[in-house]
Design a protein around this motif. Structure first.
Motif, PDB file in Angstrom:
ATOM      1  N   SER A  62       0.825  -1.212   0.000  1.00  0.00           N
ATOM      2  CA  SER A  62       0.000   0.000   0.000  1.00  0.00           C
ATOM      3  C   SER A  62       0.849   1.249   0.000  1.00  0.00           C
ATOM      4  O   SER A  62       0.321   2.362  -0.052  1.00  0.00           O
ATOM      5  CB  SER A  62      -0.904  -0.007   1.241  1.00  0.00           C
ATOM      6  OG  SER A  62      -0.130  -0.151   2.422  1.00  0.00           O
ATOM      7  N   ARG A  68      -9.425   1.828  -0.118  1.00  0.00           N
ATOM      8  CA  ARG A  68      -8.853   2.803  -1.044  1.00  0.00           C
ATOM      9  C   ARG A  68      -8.724   2.184  -2.429  1.00  0.00           C
ATOM     10  O   ARG A  68      -8.197   1.082  -2.583  1.00  0.00           O
ATOM     11  CB  ARG A  68      -7.474   3.245  -0.562  1.00  0.00           C
ATOM     12  CG  ARG A  68      -6.842   4.342  -1.405  1.00  0.00           C
ATOM     13  CD  ARG A  68      -5.447   4.655  -0.911  1.00  0.00           C
ATOM     14  NE  ARG A  68      -4.472   3.663  -1.359  1.00  0.00           N
ATOM     15  CZ  ARG A  68      -3.204   3.651  -0.978  1.00  0.00           C
ATOM     16  NH1 ARG A  68      -2.757   4.542  -0.114  1.00  0.00           N
ATOM     17  NH2 ARG A  68      -2.370   2.730  -1.429  1.00  0.00           N
ATOM     18  N   ASN A  73      -7.056   2.885  -6.103  1.00  0.00           N
ATOM     19  CA  ASN A  73      -5.962   3.655  -6.694  1.00  0.00           C
ATOM     20  C   ASN A  73      -5.966   3.432  -8.199  1.00  0.00           C
ATOM     21  O   ASN A  73      -5.800   2.295  -8.661  1.00  0.00           O
ATOM     22  CB  ASN A  73      -4.639   3.199  -6.071  1.00  0.00           C
ATOM     23  CG  ASN A  73      -3.445   3.953  -6.619  1.00  0.00           C
ATOM     24  OD1 ASN A  73      -3.591   4.942  -7.310  1.00  0.00           O
ATOM     25  ND2 ASN A  73      -2.253   3.468  -6.310  1.00  0.00           N
ATOM     26  N   ASN A 104      -2.010   9.634 -11.079  1.00  0.00           N
ATOM     27  CA  ASN A 104      -2.431   8.709 -10.036  1.00  0.00           C
ATOM     28  C   ASN A 104      -3.529   9.383  -9.223  1.00  0.00           C
ATOM     29  O   ASN A 104      -3.364  10.519  -8.767  1.00  0.00           O
ATOM     30  CB  ASN A 104      -1.232   8.370  -9.145  1.00  0.00           C
ATOM     31  CG  ASN A 104      -1.472   7.171  -8.261  1.00  0.00           C
ATOM     32  OD1 ASN A 104      -2.599   6.867  -7.927  1.00  0.00           O
ATOM     33  ND2 ASN A 104      -0.407   6.500  -7.866  1.00  0.00           N
ATOM     34  N   TYR A 133      -6.728   8.753  -6.095  1.00  0.00           N
ATOM     35  CA  TYR A 133      -7.210   7.904  -5.009  1.00  0.00           C
ATOM     36  C   TYR A 133      -8.685   8.169  -4.740  1.00  0.00           C
ATOM     37  O   TYR A 133      -9.158   9.314  -4.808  1.00  0.00           O
ATOM     38  CB  TYR A 133      -6.437   8.190  -3.721  1.00  0.00           C
ATOM     39  CG  TYR A 133      -5.015   7.698  -3.706  1.00  0.00           C
ATOM     40  CD1 TYR A 133      -4.718   6.352  -3.886  1.00  0.00           C
ATOM     41  CD2 TYR A 133      -3.961   8.576  -3.487  1.00  0.00           C
ATOM     42  CE1 TYR A 133      -3.413   5.898  -3.851  1.00  0.00           C
ATOM     43  CE2 TYR A 133      -2.642   8.141  -3.456  1.00  0.00           C
ATOM     44  CZ  TYR A 133      -2.379   6.800  -3.641  1.00  0.00           C
ATOM     45  OH  TYR A 133      -1.087   6.354  -3.612  1.00  0.00           O
ATOM     46  N   ILE A 187     -10.900   7.306  -1.493  1.00  0.00           N
ATOM     47  CA  ILE A 187     -10.663   6.865  -0.118  1.00  0.00           C
ATOM     48  C   ILE A 187     -11.969   6.889   0.667  1.00  0.00           C
ATOM     49  O   ILE A 187     -12.726   7.866   0.612  1.00  0.00           O
ATOM     50  CB  ILE A 187      -9.629   7.786   0.574  1.00  0.00           C
ATOM     51  CG1 ILE A 187      -8.350   7.902  -0.278  1.00  0.00           C
ATOM     52  CG2 ILE A 187      -9.297   7.281   1.962  1.00  0.00           C
ATOM     53  CD1 ILE A 187      -7.461   9.059   0.120  1.00  0.00           C
ATOM     54  N   ILE A 208      -2.927   3.586   4.595  1.00  0.00           N
ATOM     55  CA  ILE A 208      -4.013   4.111   3.768  1.00  0.00           C
ATOM     56  C   ILE A 208      -4.954   5.009   4.564  1.00  0.00           C
ATOM     57  O   ILE A 208      -5.895   5.566   4.003  1.00  0.00           O
ATOM     58  CB  ILE A 208      -4.808   2.990   3.068  1.00  0.00           C
ATOM     59  CG1 ILE A 208      -5.726   2.246   4.051  1.00  0.00           C
ATOM     60  CG2 ILE A 208      -3.895   2.032   2.343  1.00  0.00           C
ATOM     61  CD1 ILE A 208      -6.720   1.331   3.364  1.00  0.00           C
ATOM     62  N   TYR A 254      -3.576  12.498  -6.892  1.00  0.00           N
ATOM     63  CA  TYR A 254      -2.350  12.386  -6.105  1.00  0.00           C
ATOM     64  C   TYR A 254      -1.192  13.010  -6.874  1.00  0.00           C
ATOM     65  O   TYR A 254      -0.742  14.107  -6.553  1.00  0.00           O
ATOM     66  CB  TYR A 254      -2.078  10.919  -5.775  1.00  0.00           C
ATOM     67  CG  TYR A 254      -0.934  10.704  -4.815  1.00  0.00           C
ATOM     68  CD1 TYR A 254      -0.774  11.506  -3.691  1.00  0.00           C
ATOM     69  CD2 TYR A 254      -0.024   9.676  -5.020  1.00  0.00           C
ATOM     70  CE1 TYR A 254       0.267  11.297  -2.797  1.00  0.00           C
ATOM     71  CE2 TYR A 254       1.022   9.452  -4.131  1.00  0.00           C
ATOM     72  CZ  TYR A 254       1.155  10.270  -3.026  1.00  0.00           C
ATOM     73  OH  TYR A 254       2.192  10.047  -2.152  1.00  0.00           O
ATOM     74  N   TYR A 287       1.586  10.827   0.819  1.00  0.00           N
ATOM     75  CA  TYR A 287       0.194  10.394   0.849  1.00  0.00           C
ATOM     76  C   TYR A 287      -0.543  10.973   2.056  1.00  0.00           C
ATOM     77  O   TYR A 287      -0.032  10.916   3.179  1.00  0.00           O
ATOM     78  CB  TYR A 287       0.120   8.865   0.903  1.00  0.00           C
ATOM     79  CG  TYR A 287      -1.283   8.334   1.070  1.00  0.00           C
ATOM     80  CD1 TYR A 287      -2.117   8.205  -0.033  1.00  0.00           C
ATOM     81  CD2 TYR A 287      -1.773   7.992   2.327  1.00  0.00           C
ATOM     82  CE1 TYR A 287      -3.412   7.730   0.123  1.00  0.00           C
ATOM     83  CE2 TYR A 287      -3.064   7.514   2.485  1.00  0.00           C
ATOM     84  CZ  TYR A 287      -3.879   7.384   1.378  1.00  0.00           C
ATOM     85  OH  TYR A 287      -5.157   6.922   1.539  1.00  0.00           O
ATOM     86  N   PRO A 288      -1.747  11.548   1.843  1.00  0.00           N
ATOM     87  CA  PRO A 288      -2.481  11.618   0.583  1.00  0.00           C
ATOM     88  C   PRO A 288      -2.289  12.931  -0.183  1.00  0.00           C
ATOM     89  O   PRO A 288      -3.079  13.225  -1.081  1.00  0.00           O
ATOM     90  CB  PRO A 288      -3.923  11.496   1.056  1.00  0.00           C
ATOM     91  CG  PRO A 288      -3.925  12.237   2.358  1.00  0.00           C
ATOM     92  CD  PRO A 288      -2.586  11.959   2.989  1.00  0.00           C
TER      93      PRO A 288
END
Length: 490
Positions: free
Chosen positions: A52, A111, A113, A134, A136, A138, A157, A166, A223-224
């Motif tokens: 992750s 999550r 991705n 990229n 996400y 969530i 995560i 992202y 992240y995030p």
């Protein structure tokens, strides 16, 4: 407010896998492509099947196990031939703390991705250029935020529910691949301060370590949250590599005088693209050895790096007039301090490789960091661990790991607790450090689909803070965290 986890997300995500393409570093059949996490040469034989962490690593797709529905229209090879690859990774987990923490409870979080890679050589004849994006999606509630109260978040995560961009960057390779220049929205945790062996672990600190996540504004470019940046990486050969990144110093704008708002709410969609904050520079040098197939020794690498933030930070102890913040006459606004800096080292080493195998054996990692600046909440950090891939007979792709992380609070943070005791006359706990011990086992059900039970022991959550739910003000008790994670890669 947190939203409830979306019902049926796992079935929906599995259905979507029929529409997605393979990750850039994956192949649809056979063994994984041997790429190292963080974009470096692979030196760890115990990198897991799935991770992750944002630094990634090699992966395999579940597509071959889906039969005719894996690629019903045959689009994946057609798009790949034209330079377009897209993929998804879905992670769902449940975590609970039956013992300790601020209070006991359990959560469910997930999550999704989505990644997109465009090879501009194939698409437009632009030699050596790649575009990567990229995003996400969530959902869920964080165990650390609402139940444990620890600094080293129980899951990498864990984040506020959101649909967010992202990273989005253009990478240009020059001089036959020796120099790579990357421009766009980027995150430091994808390439800097990375241990390949540590990618199997669930706790967030084994990805982007707590010393950077707690000392830098908005948690730093990790992240995030990511931020506009330019990164250059030079690989002269013989195992050496140098890289440096110039990042906007605050992905969300949370580092301002007065109240510190929630960074993830200030940048809800990941599209703030802040470019006017004081800069953050991160740089590191790596030497990887015994990476050739005919090398007689076992592979490993050593990394030395550091960061410098050029902004201003609030003092953890004194206000603008020089009074302790705990003093009733203080303004409540910390004195402005210039900059934040730190240095770090990473050691990754394969200790044992099974005979005739390139991806089975025992790996060891050690990371240490020190931040002497007075604006740092965490002044010293250490993590270490072991991971073994293929330990059990007949389970060659499974990975088992045991790790420990330690974060020591700075002198100013601990002295501010003494100031509070002196000012109020009430004995309260003094913070010192937080430690987490984690044991995990990642089992491969089929290539691209893993199930991972996980156990963590959190010692002195929050560094030893008083429990806000305890009327007597006693420390938050040591917590046990139990969890189960499922990951699907396509």
């Amino acid at each position: 407010m947190f939203r409830r986890p979306v019902p049926g997300v796992l079935p929906v995500a599995l259905a979507l896998t029929a529409l997605a393409g393979p990750p850039a570093l994956a192949q649809s059949t056979g063994k994984p492509v041997y790429e190292g996490a963080g974009g470096d040469p692979r030196i760890s034989v115990s990198q897991p099947e799935s991770t992750s962490q944002a630094s990634g690593g090699y992966v395999r797709s579940i597509e071959p196990s889906l039969g005719p529905v894996g690629d019903p229209f045959g689009l994946r090879p057609l798009l790949k031939a034209r330079g377009i690859e897209y993929s998804l990774t879905y992670i769902a987990e449940t975590l609970g703390n039956p013992v300790g923490g601020i209070r006991q409870g359990a959560i469910v979080e997930d999550r999704l991705n989505l990644r997109l890679n465009l090879d501009l050589q194939r698409l437009a004849g632009w030699d050596g250029a790649t575009v990567h994006a990229n995003a996400y999606f969530i959902h869920g509630t964080g165990l650390s935020r609402y139940y444990v109260g620890n600094l080293l978040a129980a899951s990498v995560i864990e984040a506020l529910p959101a649909s967010r961009l992202y990273v989005l960057w253009l990478d240009q390779q020059l001089f036959e691949g020796q120099l790579g220049v990357r421009v766009g929205q980027q995150a430091a945790d994808t390439e800097f301060f990375v241990s390949q062996t540590a990618t199997v672990f669930v706790n967030s600190t084994f990805g982007w370590p707590a010393i950077t996540g707690l000392d830098l504004p908005s948690g730093g470019p990790a992240y995030p949250l990511a931020t506009p940046a330019i990164r250059a990486k030079y690989v002269p050969g013989n195992g050496f590599s140098l890289q440096a990144g110039l990042f906007d110093g605050d992905p969300a704008g949370a580092n301002r005088p007065g109240d510190d708002p929630e960074a993830q709410r200030l940048n809800r969609t990941g599209t703030n693209f802040r470019a006017h904050d004081p800069a953050l520079v991160v740089a590191e040098a790596t030497y990887a050895y015994n990476t050739d197939k005919d090398a007689k020794g076992l592979p490993g690498d050593i990394t030395l790096g550091g960061w410098q933030h050029f902004g201003r930070f609030e003092s953890l102890r004194f206000d603008q007039t020089g009074l302790p913040l705990a003093d009733p006459n203080a303004t409540g606004i910390g004195r402005r301090l210039r900059g934040n800096a730190g240095i770090y080292a990473v050691y990754d080493q394969t200790l044992y490789r099974e005979t005739g195998k390139d991806d089975e054996g025992l790996g060891f990692f050690l990371r240490a960091a020190w931040s002497p600046t007075r604006s740092s909440l965490v002044s010293a950090y250490l993590d270490t661990g072991l991971a073994y891939k293929g330990l059990l007979e007949g389970r060659d792709d499974d990975t088992v790991g045991l790790s420990l992380a330690y974060a020591r609070l700075s002198d100013d943070a601990r002295r501010s607790d003494i100031d509070t005791i002196v000012s109020t006359g009430t004995p309260t706990p003094r913070r010192r450090a937080e430690t987490v011990i984690e044991a995990t086992y990642q089992a491969v059900v089929v290539p691209g689909f893993t199930v991972q039970p996980d156990v963590q022991l959190v010692l002195h959550p929050g560094g030893g803070i008083a429990n806000p739910r305890d009327p007597e003000g006693r420390r938050v008790r040591n917590a046990a965290v139990l969890g189960l994670r499922a990951t699907v890669q396509y």
